[in-house]
Scaffold this motif. Structure first.
Motif, PDB file in Angstrom:
ATOM      1  N   ASP A 295     -37.419   1.703   3.978  1.00  0.00           N
ATOM      2  CA  ASP A 295     -38.371   1.278   2.829  1.00  0.00           C
ATOM      3  C   ASP A 295     -37.371   1.481   1.706  1.00  0.00           C
ATOM      4  O   ASP A 295     -37.175   0.756   0.777  1.00  0.00           O
ATOM      5  CB  ASP A 295     -39.542   1.698   2.849  1.00  0.00           C
ATOM      6  N   HIS A 296     -37.202   2.820   1.386  1.00  0.00           N
ATOM      7  CA  HIS A 296     -36.669   3.235  -0.047  1.00  0.00           C
ATOM      8  C   HIS A 296     -35.297   3.805   0.335  1.00  0.00           C
ATOM      9  O   HIS A 296     -34.599   4.021  -0.767  1.00  0.00           O
ATOM     10  CB  HIS A 296     -37.669   4.276  -0.638  1.00  0.00           C
ATOM     11  N   LEU A 297     -34.954   4.381   1.279  1.00  0.00           N
ATOM     12  CA  LEU A 297     -33.519   4.769   1.672  1.00  0.00           C
ATOM     13  C   LEU A 297     -32.881   4.088   2.705  1.00  0.00           C
ATOM     14  O   LEU A 297     -33.659   3.175   3.612  1.00  0.00           O
ATOM     15  CB  LEU A 297     -33.701   6.263   2.122  1.00  0.00           C
ATOM     16  N   ALA A 298     -31.675   3.969   3.059  1.00  0.00           N
ATOM     17  CA  ALA A 298     -31.003   3.241   4.239  1.00  0.00           C
ATOM     18  C   ALA A 298     -31.541   3.734   5.404  1.00  0.00           C
ATOM     19  O   ALA A 298     -31.763   5.026   5.736  1.00  0.00           O
ATOM     20  CB  ALA A 298     -29.531   3.323   4.020  1.00  0.00           C
ATOM     21  N   GLU A 299     -31.537   2.904   6.318  1.00  0.00           N
ATOM     22  CA  GLU A 299     -31.819   3.231   7.866  1.00  0.00           C
ATOM     23  C   GLU A 299     -30.604   4.105   8.317  1.00  0.00           C
ATOM     24  O   GLU A 299     -29.646   3.624   7.862  1.00  0.00           O
ATOM     25  CB  GLU A 299     -31.978   2.139   8.598  1.00  0.00           C
ATOM     26  N   TYR A 300     -30.735   5.105   8.900  1.00  0.00           N
ATOM     27  CA  TYR A 300     -29.450   5.866   9.361  1.00  0.00           C
ATOM     28  C   TYR A 300     -29.566   6.018  10.851  1.00  0.00           C
ATOM     29  O   TYR A 300     -30.446   5.980  11.410  1.00  0.00           O
ATOM     30  CB  TYR A 300     -29.429   6.989   8.495  1.00  0.00           C
ATOM     31  N   GLU A 301     -28.099   6.488  11.243  1.00  0.00           N
ATOM     32  CA  GLU A 301     -28.051   6.687  12.685  1.00  0.00           C
ATOM     33  C   GLU A 301     -27.137   7.995  12.684  1.00  0.00           C
ATOM     34  O   GLU A 301     -26.185   8.229  11.861  1.00  0.00           O
ATOM     35  CB  GLU A 301     -27.477   5.403  13.663  1.00  0.00           C
ATOM     36  N   ILE A 302     -27.230   8.838  13.439  1.00  0.00           N
ATOM     37  CA  ILE A 302     -26.221   9.918  13.650  1.00  0.00           C
ATOM     38  C   ILE A 302     -25.515  10.007  15.008  1.00  0.00           C
ATOM     39  O   ILE A 302     -26.498   9.943  16.129  1.00  0.00           O
ATOM     40  CB  ILE A 302     -27.055  11.367  13.458  1.00  0.00           C
ATOM     41  N   ARG A 303     -24.335   9.850  15.258  1.00  0.00           N
ATOM     42  CA  ARG A 303     -23.708   9.903  16.428  1.00  0.00           C
ATOM     43  C   ARG A 303     -22.694  11.222  16.500  1.00  0.00           C
ATOM     44  O   ARG A 303     -22.248  11.527  15.601  1.00  0.00           O
ATOM     45  CB  ARG A 303     -22.761   8.827  16.621  1.00  0.00           C
ATOM     46  N   ARG A 304     -22.658  11.839  17.750  1.00  0.00           N
ATOM     47  CA  ARG A 304     -22.253  12.969  17.872  1.00  0.00           C
ATOM     48  C   ARG A 304     -20.880  12.753  18.908  1.00  0.00           C
ATOM     49  O   ARG A 304     -21.265  12.138  19.851  1.00  0.00           O
ATOM     50  CB  ARG A 304     -23.078  14.013  18.572  1.00  0.00           C
ATOM     51  N   ILE A 305     -19.796  13.062  18.519  1.00  0.00           N
ATOM     52  CA  ILE A 305     -18.600  12.738  19.282  1.00  0.00           C
ATOM     53  C   ILE A 305     -18.116  14.196  19.678  1.00  0.00           C
ATOM     54  O   ILE A 305     -17.954  15.057  18.691  1.00  0.00           O
ATOM     55  CB  ILE A 305     -17.480  12.031  18.310  1.00  0.00           C
ATOM     56  N   GLU A 306     -17.842  14.462  20.786  1.00  0.00           N
ATOM     57  CA  GLU A 306     -17.393  15.870  21.257  1.00  0.00           C
ATOM     58  C   GLU A 306     -15.865  15.498  21.795  1.00  0.00           C
ATOM     59  O   GLU A 306     -15.425  14.689  22.311  1.00  0.00           O
ATOM     60  CB  GLU A 306     -18.242  16.353  22.501  1.00  0.00           C
ATOM     61  N   VAL A 307     -14.973  16.243  21.343  1.00  0.00           N
ATOM     62  CA  VAL A 307     -13.439  16.095  21.533  1.00  0.00           C
ATOM     63  C   VAL A 307     -13.078  17.685  22.164  1.00  0.00           C
ATOM     64  O   VAL A 307     -13.744  18.861  21.963  1.00  0.00           O
ATOM     65  CB  VAL A 307     -12.796  16.214  20.276  1.00  0.00           C
ATOM     66  N   ASP A 308     -12.105  17.653  23.060  1.00  0.00           N
ATOM     67  CA  ASP A 308     -11.700  18.837  23.837  1.00  0.00           C
ATOM     68  C   ASP A 308     -10.519  19.565  23.048  1.00  0.00           C
ATOM     69  O   ASP A 308      -9.761  18.789  22.189  1.00  0.00           O
ATOM     70  CB  ASP A 308     -11.167  18.595  24.889  1.00  0.00           C
ATOM     71  N   LEU A 309     -10.567  20.736  23.053  1.00  0.00           N
ATOM     72  CA  LEU A 309      -9.241  21.508  22.527  1.00  0.00           C
ATOM     73  C   LEU A 309      -8.001  20.979  23.220  1.00  0.00           C
ATOM     74  O   LEU A 309      -8.246  20.786  24.654  1.00  0.00           O
ATOM     75  CB  LEU A 309      -9.460  22.902  22.422  1.00  0.00           C
ATOM     76  N   THR A 310      -7.024  21.075  22.783  1.00  0.00           N
ATOM     77  CA  THR A 310      -5.622  21.281  23.332  1.00  0.00           C
ATOM     78  C   THR A 310      -5.440  22.302  24.146  1.00  0.00           C
ATOM     79  O   THR A 310      -6.212  23.395  23.776  1.00  0.00           O
ATOM     80  CB  THR A 310      -4.370  20.778  22.644  1.00  0.00           C
ATOM     81  N   SER A 311      -4.527  22.524  25.261  1.00  0.00           N
ATOM     82  CA  SER A 311      -4.323  23.573  26.227  1.00  0.00           C
ATOM     83  C   SER A 311      -3.912  24.600  25.332  1.00  0.00           C
ATOM     84  O   SER A 311      -4.320  25.746  25.306  1.00  0.00           O
ATOM     85  CB  SER A 311      -3.342  23.282  27.380  1.00  0.00           C
ATOM     86  N   GLY A 312      -3.307  24.616  24.378  1.00  0.00           N
ATOM     87  CA  GLY A 312      -2.725  25.613  23.366  1.00  0.00           C
ATOM     88  C   GLY A 312      -3.717  26.256  22.583  1.00  0.00           C
ATOM     89  O   GLY A 312      -4.276  27.361  22.511  1.00  0.00           O
TER      90      GLY A 312
END
Length: 455
Positions: free
Chosen positions: A247-264
């Motif tokens: 209504d007065h603010l934008a509709e919003y969506e939150i997306r979580r992205i998980e990434v793995d660490l490199t072996s090192g």
């Protein structure tokens, strides 16, 4: 019997010219903890911020008195703003609370408009207190455009008092003792800053009976918001982004992205975590409270093992916050949103510069000068720049142009920080896209718990 109230050096003094008045004052002092005997004048005194309470106590008893506390004249103010329904509800709730208290509204919901409407309705000299020079300038421009009166300024190289004056918290702290009786209304923008021990003195030294606190995130993890309640009043009205989205603010969506660490990175992270956790087990520190971390820092000054544990924790945190695959993921997100306006948030200046160099992103850090920062934001506002990367500088206190995508590569577990960063993309645009916030989190690390905590 005549009682007189006067302002003097950050206090309100009440004196009587007769024995009957002295008796009344003694009875009043017995009921008011903040009122104490003033041997110098023979009357009583209370902190300036208790002025409204003292008037109310005298009025309730039907006691006549002369009020000489405020050195002010009424102002004739009007505003062109038409309040939205929720803004009017907030203003009404604040009036119902005795013109005192906190209004909590999301970033972009028009808290400044609400305060200007309150100023026009009260028509009294007003001090507006803000945390940064950027906000000081923003408020001054807004007030100059709205009211046909001179606007004073404390801060940013100027010390000029007018009936309506804008000040930084730092300058207000230095000036409050001198101007305590000069304003009938005080507005604290980003009022959670008032919980800081030093800044509380501003509110204590001002007699202004009308007090309005504005914030998107009132409660503080350290509980200092309770001190704010005592100084300016309780939370009178509150809405969160979900209440206004669409209504007065934008509709919003939150997306979580998980990434793995490199072996090192994984090997280095596990080693650092093991060092840290092993020390906690041996020392009996649980890290369940903020005081536990302070205890670890304290011990690190005299205990080499505690210092090594603290350094290990910092290494582990840096690894997950600056993980290579986070940087790669950002490239994919920037490519996906090449037609959007994007703000990238990190937790370190080093990562800001790394990302700026790799993806040719305009950067804003605490090392960026005011002129350069304004230039970057102006170009972002005009569309010349479509993305910007920052650490914590744009969380609050800066007028940030509209954006519709935010990428959180790293941050703290603070709900306030998260809410402020989300608020940077919630301003609605006509027929514009909804807002989208990405949280990029290092998988199977302590950062997952941090992300949950801030949500």
């Amino acid at each position: 019997m005549t009682l007189t109230l006067r302002f003097d050096d950050g206090t309100v003094r009440i004196v009587s010219d007769g024995d009957e008045g002295a008796s009344t004052l003694a009875e009043l002092a017995a009921d008011c903890e903040s009122l104490e005997r003033d041997e110098r004048s023979g009357g009583y005194r209370a902190p300036a911020y208790r002025y409204a309470d003292l008037r109310a106590a005298l009025d309730d008893r039907g006691v006549a008195y002369r009020d000489r506390v405020l050195d002010t004249e009424p102002l004739s103010l009007s505003t062109r703003y038409q309040l939205r329904e929720y803004q009017q509800d907030a203003l009404t709730a604040w009036h119902d609370a005795g013109d005192r208290g906190v209004v909590e509204l999301p970033t972009g919901a028009g808290k400044t408009v609400l305060a200007i409407a309150a100023m026009a309705e009260l028509g009294v000299p007003t001090l507006v207190v803000v945390p940064t020079i950027d906000l000081l300038e923003q408020w001054r421009r807004e007030l100059e455009a709205e009211f046909d009166v001179p606007i004073g300024q404390f801060g940013g190289g100027k010390q000029r008092r007018e009936a309506i004056t804008v000040s930084t918290y730092d300058s207000a702290y230095l000036k409050a003792d001198d101007v305590g009786g000069a304003f009938g209304f005080v507005v604290f923008d980003e009022v959670h800053h008032l919980g800081g021990e030093g800044y509380r003195g501003i509110a204590r030294l001002l007699a202004a009976p009308a007090r309005l606190g504005l914030t998107a995130t009132f409660e503080r993890p350290d509980g200092a918001h309770e001190a704010i309640v005592d100084l300016i009043g309780p939370r009178a009205y509150s809405l969160d982004p979900d209440d206004l989205a669409g209504d007065h603010l934008a509709e919003y969506e939150i997306r979580r992205i998980e990434v793995d660490l490199t072996s090192g990175e994984r090997e280095a992270y596990e080693e650092a975590q093991e060092t840290f956790v092993d020390y906690l087990k041996r020392s009996g520190i649980s890290m369940n409270r903020g005081s536990d971390y302070r205890e670890l820092v304290k011990r690190s000054g005299r205990d080499p093992e505690a210092r090594e544990a603290l350094l290990a924790k910092q290494r582990a945190r840096r690894i997950v916050r600056e993980a290579d695959r986070k940087v790669d993921e950002l490239g994919r997100l920037l490519d996906r949103h090449r037609d959007d306006r994007v703000i990238v948030f990190t937790a370190s200046t080093d990562l800001v510069y790394r990302l700026s160099e790799r993806y040719l992103l305009p950067a804003i850090t605490n090392e960026t000068g005011a002129a350069e920062r304004r230039e970057v934001l102006d170009r972002f506002r005009s569309g010349e720049y479509s993305r910007v990367v920052t650490a914590n500088v744009l969380d609050e206190g800066v007028d940030v142009p509209d954006a519709n995508v935010a990428v959180l590569l790293a941050g703290s577990g603070s709900e306030r920080e998260f809410t402020q960063r989300l608020g940077r993309i919630l301003r609605p645009t006509e027929d514009g896209p909804g807002a989208l916030l990405y949280e990029v989190v290092s998988e199977e690390t302590a950062e997952e718990r941090v992300a949950e905590r801030r949500r």
